[in-house]
Design a protein around this motif. Sequence first.
Motif, PDB file in Angstrom:
ATOM      1  N   ARG A   7      -3.898  -7.575   2.248  1.00 34.73           N
ATOM      2  CA  ARG A   7      -2.593  -7.071   1.785  1.00 34.73           C
ATOM      3  C   ARG A   7      -1.719  -6.638   2.952  1.00 34.73           C
ATOM      4  NH1 ARG A   7      -5.926  -4.477  -2.009  1.00 34.73           N
ATOM      5  NH2 ARG A   7      -5.560  -2.452  -1.030  1.00 34.73           N
ATOM      6  N   ILE A   8      -2.322  -5.916   3.908  1.00 32.28           N
ATOM      7  CA  ILE A   8      -1.538  -5.405   5.045  1.00 32.28           C
ATOM      8  C   ILE A   8      -0.942  -6.561   5.856  1.00 32.28           C
ATOM      9  CG2 ILE A   8      -1.638  -4.034   7.178  1.00 32.28           C
ATOM     10  CD1 ILE A   8      -2.206  -2.269   4.918  1.00 32.28           C
ATOM     11  N   THR A   9      -1.743  -7.606   6.065  1.00 31.37           N
ATOM     12  CA  THR A   9      -1.196  -8.732   6.829  1.00 31.37           C
ATOM     13  C   THR A   9      -0.082  -9.407   6.030  1.00 31.37           C
ATOM     14  OG1 THR A   9      -2.997 -10.142   6.042  1.00 31.37           O
ATOM     15  CG2 THR A   9      -3.276  -9.193   8.198  1.00 31.37           C
ATOM     16  N   ARG A  10      -0.200  -9.400   4.713  1.00 32.18           N
ATOM     17  CA  ARG A  10       0.887  -9.978   3.899  1.00 32.18           C
ATOM     18  C   ARG A  10       2.137  -9.116   3.973  1.00 32.18           C
ATOM     19  NH1 ARG A  10      -2.705 -12.154  -1.094  1.00 32.18           N
ATOM     20  NH2 ARG A  10      -3.199 -14.142  -0.121  1.00 32.18           N
ATOM     21  N   TYR A  11       1.966  -7.808   3.917  1.00 33.32           N
ATOM     22  CA  TYR A  11       3.141  -6.921   4.066  1.00 33.32           C
ATOM     23  C   TYR A  11       3.821  -7.216   5.400  1.00 33.32           C
ATOM     24  CZ  TYR A  11       0.547  -3.939   0.669  1.00 33.32           C
ATOM     25  OH  TYR A  11      -0.162  -3.451  -0.391  1.00 33.32           O
ATOM     26  N   PHE A  12       2.977  -7.362   6.427  1.00 36.32           N
ATOM     27  CA  PHE A  12       3.502  -7.541   7.780  1.00 36.32           C
ATOM     28  C   PHE A  12       4.333  -8.818   7.892  1.00 36.32           C
ATOM     29  CE2 PHE A  12       3.040  -8.731  12.302  1.00 36.32           C
ATOM     30  CZ  PHE A  12       3.556  -7.581  12.877  1.00 36.32           C
ATOM     31  N   ARG A  16       2.042   1.576  -2.382  1.00 35.52           N
ATOM     32  CA  ARG A  16       2.202   3.007  -2.053  1.00 35.52           C
ATOM     33  C   ARG A  16       0.862   3.617  -1.681  1.00 35.52           C
ATOM     34  NH1 ARG A  16       5.119   3.116  -6.883  1.00 35.52           N
ATOM     35  NH2 ARG A  16       7.261   2.425  -6.484  1.00 35.52           N
ATOM     36  N   LYS A  17      -0.180   3.210  -2.383  1.00 32.58           N
ATOM     37  CA  LYS A  17      -1.503   3.756  -2.088  1.00 32.58           C
ATOM     38  C   LYS A  17      -1.973   3.292  -0.697  1.00 32.58           C
ATOM     39  CE  LYS A  17      -6.108   4.323  -3.846  1.00 32.58           C
ATOM     40  NZ  LYS A  17      -7.199   3.490  -4.343  1.00 32.58           N
ATOM     41  N   ASP A  18      -1.780   1.991  -0.401  1.00 42.06           N
ATOM     42  CA  ASP A  18      -2.153   1.476   0.927  1.00 42.06           C
ATOM     43  C   ASP A  18      -1.419   2.270   2.013  1.00 42.06           C
ATOM     44  OD1 ASP A  18      -3.849  -0.487  -0.030  1.00 42.06           O
ATOM     45  OD2 ASP A  18      -2.358  -2.093   0.040  1.00 42.06           O
ATOM     46  N   PHE A  19      -0.118   2.480   1.819  1.00 41.61           N
ATOM     47  CA  PHE A  19       0.674   3.173   2.830  1.00 41.61           C
ATOM     48  C   PHE A  19       0.213   4.616   2.968  1.00 41.61           C
ATOM     49  CE2 PHE A  19       4.714   0.344   3.012  1.00 41.61           C
ATOM     50  CZ  PHE A  19       3.914  -0.700   3.424  1.00 41.61           C
ATOM     51  N   ILE A  35       7.239  -2.133  10.652  1.00 45.20           N
ATOM     52  CA  ILE A  35       6.697  -3.210  11.492  1.00 45.20           C
ATOM     53  C   ILE A  35       5.983  -2.616  12.705  1.00 45.20           C
ATOM     54  CG2 ILE A  35       7.350  -5.109  13.053  1.00 45.20           C
ATOM     55  CD1 ILE A  35       9.428  -5.949  10.963  1.00 45.20           C
ATOM     56  N   ASP A  36       6.623  -1.617  13.340  1.00 46.23           N
ATOM     57  CA  ASP A  36       5.988  -0.973  14.502  1.00 46.23           C
ATOM     58  C   ASP A  36       4.642  -0.372  14.115  1.00 46.23           C
ATOM     59  OD1 ASP A  36       8.078  -1.634  16.043  1.00 46.23           O
ATOM     60  OD2 ASP A  36       8.899   0.393  16.265  1.00 46.23           O
ATOM     61  N   ARG A  37       4.669   0.350  13.014  1.00 47.23           N
ATOM     62  CA  ARG A  37       3.469   1.054  12.579  1.00 47.23           C
ATOM     63  C   ARG A  37       2.347   0.056  12.244  1.00 47.23           C
ATOM     64  NH1 ARG A  37      -0.022   3.945  12.306  1.00 47.23           N
ATOM     65  NH2 ARG A  37      -0.655   5.427  10.710  1.00 47.23           N
ATOM     66  N   ILE A  38       2.686  -0.951  11.455  1.00 53.63           N
ATOM     67  CA  ILE A  38       1.656  -1.910  11.033  1.00 53.63           C
ATOM     68  C   ILE A  38       1.197  -2.770  12.207  1.00 53.63           C
ATOM     69  CG2 ILE A  38       1.115  -3.873   9.501  1.00 53.63           C
ATOM     70  CD1 ILE A  38       2.851  -2.651   7.377  1.00 53.63           C
ATOM     71  N   SER A  39       2.124  -3.084  13.133  1.00 49.97           N
ATOM     72  CA  SER A  39       1.670  -3.909  14.256  1.00 49.97           C
ATOM     73  C   SER A  39       0.677  -3.134  15.109  1.00 49.97           C
ATOM     74  CB  SER A  39       2.837  -4.451  15.089  1.00 49.97           C
ATOM     75  OG  SER A  39       3.634  -3.421  15.549  1.00 49.97           O
TER      76      SER A  39
END
Lengths: 210, 210
Positions: free
Chosen positions: B8-13, B44-47, B66-70
């Motif tokens: 999921r995180i890579t998809r958000y990214f 929201r839960k992932d974040f 983007i900064d945070r997830i990268s």
Amino acid sequence: MNSDMLIRITRYFRALNRLRAIGLEKVFAHNLADAAGVSAAVVRKDFSILEIHGQKRGGYEITELIDRISKILGKGDPQNIIVVGCGRIGKALMHYTGFEPDGIRVVAGFDSDPIVYSDASHPVPVYPMSRLEEMVEALGVKVAIITVPEAAAADTAEKLLEAGVKGILNFSPITLKPHPENPAVIHNINIALELEQIFYQLQFPESRMK
Amino acid sequence: MNSDMLIRITRYFRALNRLRAIGLEKVFAHNLADAAGVSAAVVRKDFSILEIHGQKRGGYEITELIDRISKILGKGDPQNIIVVGCGRIGKALMHYTGFEPDGIRVVAGFDSDPIVYSDASHPVPVYPMSRLEEMVEALGVKVAIITVPEAAAADTAEKLLEAGVKGILNFSPITLKPHPENPAVIHNINIALELEQIFYQLQFPESRMK
């Protein structure tokens, strides 16, 4: 049969065809276990669920196993597929012969670019997108591979479903989901996402536990 | 983080990078939910697990996200990859630009055939297999894509691991498994198996339940 078991059965089937191709007649549970990456006990349990029985200590007859599993996997039916989007990846798949041992054959390509569909060098006929519906019906095709650019993927999937395609293997980087009102089978292969995950798992080895 | 969350995180990214590319500055949980095929509550839960907080009713700043997830995904590191086996599929991947928004770049190809590695028309340098170890070290490559024929796949994987590669995306039809003593990350993409499963699921709709 759940999807894990289905994956194992298709792996047994591929291994059996290869073993037959090299001239073997009998196979043991542990041979198939190696091919499918499971234990011999799992193979025996799968076969017992499918009511496939071997001879005592003699293993299984490969030809019988192939017949039995091909019935289970519905191999009697023609498994013709089309490739929609004949760019580099689409072209590579049109030339790919790795499906053939499984009875799957690419019978046509489709592209929206006249330069592509007028090119006579393809290994199968390539048609303009405007002929999709007509040709899907004429060829009796149920499954398509999508290799169009990302921006065209959703639209292409919709056209395929309207044309009567029931199964899609999507190589474009967007994730296609089945419509609730059209229960097509859609599998997504996202190469970039796989690579992302590999890099992530290298950086955070604990993420590989699950 | 488990592997579902990682996907999921890579998809958000990816979605965030695309939204930024079209000029958006803010994003809401439901936008990312659509992109990742989940509910806004899951986003929201992932974040919240990642300690990412939005503004009240204002959504999230795309650049900050983007900064945070990268950082979470380790995007600071160079993500150079190589393609081993420069047949049709390998060549298509050398030309493929769909990884680039994710910071992944094919930097070299390898092939055992002099006709292939002497051909100057490739988009990146292609080296003979004999130079694998030297070039993997010189290029600082950690991840490789295998697109060699089935019969060469296991041997190629072994050579890659010996050369210091830590992650492999395998397109050949055999399933590669990590050695117990070499904990490499190996992902297998088996196109024929995906197609088999689609045909099977079309024939036996109840198998899609799981």
